[in-house]
Design a protein around this motif. Structure first.
Motif, PDB file in Angstrom:
ATOM      1  N   LEU A  21       0.833  -1.202   0.000  1.00  0.00           N
ATOM      2  CA  LEU A  21       0.000   0.000   0.000  1.00  0.00           C
ATOM      3  C   LEU A  21       0.872   1.259   0.000  1.00  0.00           C
ATOM      4  O   LEU A  21       0.543   2.253  -0.652  1.00  0.00           O
ATOM      5  CB  LEU A  21      -0.932   0.006   1.215  1.00  0.00           C
ATOM      6  CG  LEU A  21      -2.140  -0.926   1.134  1.00  0.00           C
ATOM      7  CD1 LEU A  21      -2.852  -0.993   2.475  1.00  0.00           C
ATOM      8  CD2 LEU A  21      -3.106  -0.455   0.050  1.00  0.00           C
ATOM      9  N   ALA A  22       1.983   1.214   0.738  1.00  0.00           N
ATOM     10  CA  ALA A  22       2.909   2.351   0.709  1.00  0.00           C
ATOM     11  C   ALA A  22       3.482   2.533  -0.692  1.00  0.00           C
ATOM     12  O   ALA A  22       3.642   3.659  -1.169  1.00  0.00           O
ATOM     13  CB  ALA A  22       4.037   2.129   1.726  1.00  0.00           C
ATOM     14  N   ALA A  23       3.773   1.422  -1.375  1.00  0.00           N
ATOM     15  CA  ALA A  23       4.263   1.505  -2.757  1.00  0.00           C
ATOM     16  C   ALA A  23       3.208   2.096  -3.677  1.00  0.00           C
ATOM     17  O   ALA A  23       3.528   2.851  -4.600  1.00  0.00           O
ATOM     18  CB  ALA A  23       4.672   0.109  -3.241  1.00  0.00           C
ATOM     19  N   SER A  24       1.935   1.769  -3.415  1.00  0.00           N
ATOM     20  CA  SER A  24       0.864   2.314  -4.253  1.00  0.00           C
ATOM     21  C   SER A  24       0.748   3.823  -4.070  1.00  0.00           C
ATOM     22  O   SER A  24       0.451   4.549  -5.021  1.00  0.00           O
ATOM     23  CB  SER A  24      -0.467   1.625  -3.930  1.00  0.00           C
ATOM     24  OG  SER A  24      -1.021   2.090  -2.713  1.00  0.00           O
ATOM     25  N   ILE A  31       7.570  -4.323  -9.447  1.00  0.00           N
ATOM     26  CA  ILE A  31       8.781  -4.729  -8.721  1.00  0.00           C
ATOM     27  C   ILE A  31       8.916  -3.913  -7.443  1.00  0.00           C
ATOM     28  O   ILE A  31       9.318  -4.429  -6.389  1.00  0.00           O
ATOM     29  CB  ILE A  31      10.029  -4.574  -9.604  1.00  0.00           C
ATOM     30  CG1 ILE A  31       9.892  -5.435 -10.860  1.00  0.00           C
ATOM     31  CG2 ILE A  31      11.283  -4.957  -8.832  1.00  0.00           C
ATOM     32  CD1 ILE A  31       9.675  -6.910 -10.586  1.00  0.00           C
ATOM     33  N   GLY A  32       8.580  -2.628  -7.513  1.00  0.00           N
ATOM     34  CA  GLY A  32       8.596  -1.796  -6.316  1.00  0.00           C
ATOM     35  C   GLY A  32       7.611  -2.289  -5.281  1.00  0.00           C
ATOM     36  O   GLY A  32       7.901  -2.303  -4.073  1.00  0.00           O
ATOM     37  N   PHE A  33       6.421  -2.722  -5.719  1.00  0.00           N
ATOM     38  CA  PHE A  33       5.430  -3.288  -4.806  1.00  0.00           C
ATOM     39  C   PHE A  33       5.993  -4.519  -4.105  1.00  0.00           C
ATOM     40  O   PHE A  33       5.848  -4.675  -2.877  1.00  0.00           O
ATOM     41  CB  PHE A  33       4.164  -3.673  -5.578  1.00  0.00           C
ATOM     42  CG  PHE A  33       3.168  -2.567  -5.743  1.00  0.00           C
ATOM     43  CD1 PHE A  33       1.929  -2.624  -5.137  1.00  0.00           C
ATOM     44  CD2 PHE A  33       3.470  -1.454  -6.533  1.00  0.00           C
ATOM     45  CE1 PHE A  33       0.998  -1.611  -5.304  1.00  0.00           C
ATOM     46  CE2 PHE A  33       2.548  -0.436  -6.704  1.00  0.00           C
ATOM     47  CZ  PHE A  33       1.297  -0.508  -6.089  1.00  0.00           C
ATOM     48  N   VAL A  34       6.625  -5.407  -4.882  1.00  0.00           N
ATOM     49  CA  VAL A  34       7.172  -6.642  -4.307  1.00  0.00           C
ATOM     50  C   VAL A  34       8.280  -6.322  -3.302  1.00  0.00           C
ATOM     51  O   VAL A  34       8.335  -6.914  -2.208  1.00  0.00           O
ATOM     52  CB  VAL A  34       7.707  -7.566  -5.419  1.00  0.00           C
ATOM     53  CG1 VAL A  34       8.460  -8.747  -4.822  1.00  0.00           C
ATOM     54  CG2 VAL A  34       6.559  -8.061  -6.293  1.00  0.00           C
ATOM     55  N   PHE A  35       9.141  -5.380  -3.656  1.00  0.00           N
ATOM     56  CA  PHE A  35      10.243  -5.022  -2.760  1.00  0.00           C
ATOM     57  C   PHE A  35       9.702  -4.451  -1.445  1.00  0.00           C
ATOM     58  O   PHE A  35      10.142  -4.851  -0.354  1.00  0.00           O
ATOM     59  CB  PHE A  35      11.163  -3.999  -3.430  1.00  0.00           C
ATOM     60  CG  PHE A  35      12.307  -3.568  -2.557  1.00  0.00           C
ATOM     61  CD1 PHE A  35      13.407  -4.385  -2.388  1.00  0.00           C
ATOM     62  CD2 PHE A  35      12.276  -2.345  -1.897  1.00  0.00           C
ATOM     63  CE1 PHE A  35      14.461  -3.998  -1.570  1.00  0.00           C
ATOM     64  CE2 PHE A  35      13.315  -1.952  -1.084  1.00  0.00           C
ATOM     65  CZ  PHE A  35      14.419  -2.781  -0.925  1.00  0.00           C
TER      66      PHE A  35
END
Length: 211
Positions: A21-24, A31-35
Motif C-alpha cells: 500500500l505504501a508503494a501504491s 517490482i517496487g510493490f514486491v520489494f
C-alpha cells in the motif's frame, strides 16, 4: 498448521500488504510493490532471527514467506486503486500485523532463550521494525513519530502473552490475550488519540550552535 505458524504467516501477510500500500501511494511499478511488501513483511522477523543468532533466517529456511509477500504485492497492485483511503487502511492493517507479530516474536524469543525478558524484547522488535523500515523506504513520516502510542502496544501484547504463558495458560489463551491486548490499545490510540505525556523541556539547540 499450528497457531504460532498461523500468526507468523498472518503477520508477514498483513505487514506485506502495508508495504504494498505504501508503494501504491508512491505510484511504483510491480517490482517496487514486491520489494516494499517483502521488506515490510519480513523485516521484523529477520531482525528477530539475527538478534537470536538464528541463521539462516526464517525466510531462507522456508521460502514460502517470500511467495506470500509476492502474492500480496500482486493483489494490492491490482486492487489498490479501488480503495478510497489507502493510508487509513495501511494504518489499520499495521495495527493487525503488530498485534499478531508481537505474540509471534515473543513466542520465538521464549523458545530460543527461555527468558521472559528476551521474549518481550523480541516480540516488540518483531512487531515494530517492519513498519519502521516501510516508512523509511517510502519517505513517509515514521509511525514512531505519530503522537499516539505505537511501540507500547507491541510491548503490552508481548508482556501479556509472556505472563500468561509463565502462569501456565494454554497457548491459545495466552496468544489470544496478547493479540487482543495489543490490538485494543492500538485501536484506542487510533480512534481516541491515546498518548503518553510528551517531553516538555526546551528543544535542543541546532548542532551548529553547539560546535
Amino acid at each position: 498448521m499450528t497457531l504460532l505458524a498461523f500468526l507468523d504467516y498472518a503477520g508477514v501477510a498483513v505487514f506485506a500488504a502495508t508495504g504494498a500500500l505504501a508503494a501504491s501511494r508512491k505510484q511504483l511499478d510491480l517490482i517496487g510493490f514486491v520489494f516494499f511488501a517483502a521488506a515490510t513483511g519480513m523485516g521484523g522477523g529477520t531482525l528477530r532471527d539475527l538478534v537470536l543468532g538464528r541463521a539462516p533466517v526464517f525466510w531462507v529456511v522456508n521460502p514460502t514467506y517470500i511467495l506470500v509477500c509476492v502474492g500480496i504485492a500482486l493483489l494490492v497492485y491490482l486492487t489498490a486503486h479501488l480503495m478510497e483511503s489507502r493510508y487509513r487502511l495501511l494504518i489499520w492493517l499495521d495495527a493487525i500485523g503488530l498485534s499478531a507479530y508481537c505474540v509471534m516474536g515473543a513466542a520465538k524469543g521464549l523458545a530460543a532463550s527461555g527468558s521472559p525478558t528476551v521474549a518481550i524484547v523480541t516480540g516488540t522488535l518483531t512487531a515494530t521494525f517492519g513498519g519502521v523500515l516501510r516508512d523509511i523506504l517510502a519517505g513517509e513520516p515514521s509511525v514512531l513519530l505519530r503522537p499516539e502510542v505505537y511501540i507500547s502496544c507491541a510491548l503490552a501484547g508481548a508482556c501479556v502473552f509472556t505472563a500468561a504463558h509463565a502462569i501456565g495458560l494454554p497457548l491459545l489463551v495466552a496468544s489470544a490475550a496478547g493479540v487482543l491486548t495489543a490490538f485494543a490499545i492500538r485501536s484506542g490510540a487510533l480512534i481516541f488519540g491515546w498518548t503518553f505525556p510528551r517531553y516538555k523541556a526546551r528543544p535542543g539547540r541546532p548542532p551548529e550552535d553547539v560546535m
